[in-house]
Design a protein around this motif. Structure first.
Motif, PDB file in Angstrom:
ATOM      1  N   THR A 158      54.516  57.903   0.678  1.00  0.00           N
ATOM      2  CA  THR A 158      53.165  58.454   0.643  1.00  0.00           C
ATOM      3  C   THR A 158      53.203  59.748  -0.153  1.00  0.00           C
ATOM      4  O   THR A 158      53.958  60.659   0.173  1.00  0.00           O
ATOM      5  N   VAL A 159      52.396  59.817  -1.204  1.00  0.00           N
ATOM      6  CA  VAL A 159      52.293  61.019  -2.015  1.00  0.00           C
ATOM      7  C   VAL A 159      50.828  61.436  -2.011  1.00  0.00           C
ATOM      8  O   VAL A 159      50.021  60.917  -2.773  1.00  0.00           O
ATOM      9  N   PRO A 160      50.470  62.399  -1.146  1.00  0.00           N
ATOM     10  CA  PRO A 160      49.065  62.795  -1.066  1.00  0.00           C
ATOM     11  C   PRO A 160      48.634  63.573  -2.308  1.00  0.00           C
ATOM     12  O   PRO A 160      49.430  64.292  -2.915  1.00  0.00           O
ATOM     13  N   ALA A 161      47.378  63.431  -2.686  1.00  0.00           N
ATOM     14  CA  ALA A 161      46.847  64.143  -3.845  1.00  0.00           C
ATOM     15  C   ALA A 161      46.683  65.628  -3.550  1.00  0.00           C
ATOM     16  O   ALA A 161      46.724  66.452  -4.453  1.00  0.00           O
ATOM     17  N   ARG A 162      46.474  65.938  -2.284  1.00  0.00           N
ATOM     18  CA  ARG A 162      46.343  67.338  -1.865  1.00  0.00           C
ATOM     19  C   ARG A 162      46.993  67.471  -0.489  1.00  0.00           C
ATOM     20  O   ARG A 162      47.199  66.483   0.201  1.00  0.00           O
ATOM     21  N   PRO A 163      47.337  68.688  -0.085  1.00  0.00           N
ATOM     22  CA  PRO A 163      47.983  68.857   1.221  1.00  0.00           C
ATOM     23  C   PRO A 163      47.081  68.393   2.367  1.00  0.00           C
ATOM     24  O   PRO A 163      45.899  68.711   2.404  1.00  0.00           O
ATOM     25  N   THR A 164      47.654  67.617   3.261  1.00  0.00           N
ATOM     26  CA  THR A 164      46.923  67.121   4.429  1.00  0.00           C
ATOM     27  C   THR A 164      47.769  67.328   5.674  1.00  0.00           C
ATOM     28  O   THR A 164      48.938  67.698   5.591  1.00  0.00           O
ATOM     29  N   ARG A 165      47.173  67.072   6.829  1.00  0.00           N
ATOM     30  CA  ARG A 165      47.914  67.166   8.089  1.00  0.00           C
ATOM     31  C   ARG A 165      48.635  65.875   8.426  1.00  0.00           C
ATOM     32  O   ARG A 165      49.388  65.818   9.388  1.00  0.00           O
ATOM     33  N   ASN A 166      48.401  64.855   7.645  1.00  0.00           N
ATOM     34  CA  ASN A 166      49.060  63.573   7.862  1.00  0.00           C
ATOM     35  C   ASN A 166      50.528  63.712   7.481  1.00  0.00           C
ATOM     36  O   ASN A 166      50.853  64.051   6.346  1.00  0.00           O
ATOM     37  N   ILE A 167      51.410  63.454   8.422  1.00  0.00           N
ATOM     38  CA  ILE A 167      52.838  63.603   8.150  1.00  0.00           C
ATOM     39  C   ILE A 167      53.532  62.271   7.881  1.00  0.00           C
ATOM     40  O   ILE A 167      54.754  62.200   7.870  1.00  0.00           O
ATOM     41  N   ALA A 168      52.767  61.215   7.687  1.00  0.00           N
ATOM     42  CA  ALA A 168      53.357  59.901   7.410  1.00  0.00           C
ATOM     43  C   ALA A 168      54.077  59.937   6.069  1.00  0.00           C
ATOM     44  O   ALA A 168      53.502  60.282   5.050  1.00  0.00           O
ATOM     45  N   LEU A 169      55.354  59.608   6.085  1.00  0.00           N
ATOM     46  CA  LEU A 169      56.152  59.639   4.864  1.00  0.00           C
ATOM     47  C   LEU A 169      56.043  58.351   4.061  1.00  0.00           C
ATOM     48  O   LEU A 169      56.306  58.349   2.865  1.00  0.00           O
ATOM     49  N   PHE A 170      55.683  57.271   4.737  1.00  0.00           N
ATOM     50  CA  PHE A 170      55.682  55.963   4.097  1.00  0.00           C
ATOM     51  C   PHE A 170      54.333  55.287   4.260  1.00  0.00           C
ATOM     52  O   PHE A 170      53.693  55.394   5.297  1.00  0.00           O
ATOM     53  N   THR A 171      53.920  54.566   3.226  1.00  0.00           N
ATOM     54  CA  THR A 171      52.708  53.762   3.285  1.00  0.00           C
ATOM     55  C   THR A 171      53.121  52.354   3.688  1.00  0.00           C
ATOM     56  O   THR A 171      53.855  51.683   2.964  1.00  0.00           O
ATOM     57  N   VAL A 172      52.651  51.944   4.842  1.00  0.00           N
ATOM     58  CA  VAL A 172      53.006  50.621   5.359  1.00  0.00           C
ATOM     59  C   VAL A 172      51.928  49.639   4.916  1.00  0.00           C
ATOM     60  O   VAL A 172      50.747  49.853   5.177  1.00  0.00           O
ATOM     61  N   PRO A 173      52.318  48.571   4.213  1.00  0.00           N
ATOM     62  CA  PRO A 173      51.311  47.604   3.775  1.00  0.00           C
ATOM     63  C   PRO A 173      50.664  46.903   4.964  1.00  0.00           C
ATOM     64  O   PRO A 173      51.329  46.599   5.953  1.00  0.00           O
ATOM     65  N   SER A 174      49.369  46.699   4.871  1.00  0.00           N
ATOM     66  CA  SER A 174      48.674  46.003   5.953  1.00  0.00           C
ATOM     67  C   SER A 174      48.918  44.503   5.844  1.00  0.00           C
ATOM     68  O   SER A 174      49.191  43.977   4.765  1.00  0.00           O
ATOM     69  N   SER A 175      48.824  43.838   6.982  1.00  0.00           N
ATOM     70  CA  SER A 175      49.035  42.394   6.980  1.00  0.00           C
ATOM     71  C   SER A 175      48.059  41.743   7.951  1.00  0.00           C
ATOM     72  O   SER A 175      47.557  42.374   8.874  1.00  0.00           O
ATOM     73  N   ASP A 176      47.816  40.479   7.717  1.00  0.00           N
ATOM     74  CA  ASP A 176      46.852  39.731   8.526  1.00  0.00           C
ATOM     75  C   ASP A 176      47.474  39.099   9.763  1.00  0.00           C
ATOM     76  O   ASP A 176      46.769  38.770  10.703  1.00  0.00           O
ATOM     77  N   THR A 177      48.783  38.922   9.758  1.00  0.00           N
ATOM     78  CA  THR A 177      49.420  38.223  10.875  1.00  0.00           C
ATOM     79  C   THR A 177      50.518  39.083  11.489  1.00  0.00           C
ATOM     80  O   THR A 177      51.073  39.971  10.839  1.00  0.00           O
ATOM     81  N   ASN A 178      50.842  38.810  12.738  1.00  0.00           N
ATOM     82  CA  ASN A 178      51.945  39.503  13.400  1.00  0.00           C
ATOM     83  C   ASN A 178      53.277  39.163  12.755  1.00  0.00           C
ATOM     84  O   ASN A 178      54.189  39.984  12.737  1.00  0.00           O
TER      85      ASN A 178
END
Length: 79
Positions: free
Chosen positions: A36-56
Motif C-alpha cells: 500500500t502506497v498512500p498518495a498522502r499521509p493517512t492514519r491507515n497503517i495497512a502495509l499491504f493491499t489485499v485483493p478482494s474475492s467473491d468466495t471463501n
C-alpha cells in the motif's frame, strides 16, 4: 496450550516475512505481494493491499491470508 490456529498464524507470518526479506527465494510469490502506497499521509497503517474475492476459497489462499494477517498484526514477534 497452543491452538492450531495460533500455530498456523505464526507459521504464515514467518513464511511471509521470509518471502519479504529474501530468505525464501521465490520471485513468483513476491510479485503477487501488493504494498500500500498512500498518495498522502493517512492514519491507515495497512502495509499491504489485499485483493478482494467473491468466495471463501479465494479469500483463504495462502498469500492473501498472509497479507491480511500481517495488516492485522503488524507488531507480532516471531517465535
Amino acid at each position: 496450550m497452543n491452538l492450531l490456529s495460533d500455530h498456523r498464524l505464526i507459521l504464515d507470518l514467518t513464511f511471509f516475512e521470509n518471502i519479504l526479506c529474501g530468505k525464501t527465494d521465490s520471485p513468483s510469490l513476491l510479485q503477487h505481494v501488493n504494498f500500500t502506497v498512500p498518495a498522502r499521509p493517512t492514519r491507515n497503517i495497512a502495509l499491504f493491499t489485499v485483493p478482494s474475492s467473491d468466495t471463501n476459497y479465494l479469500n483463504n489462499k495462502p498469500l492473501p491470508r498472509c497479507m491480511r494477517q500481517a495488516n492485522q498484526k503488524p507488531n507480532t514477534p516471531n517465535t
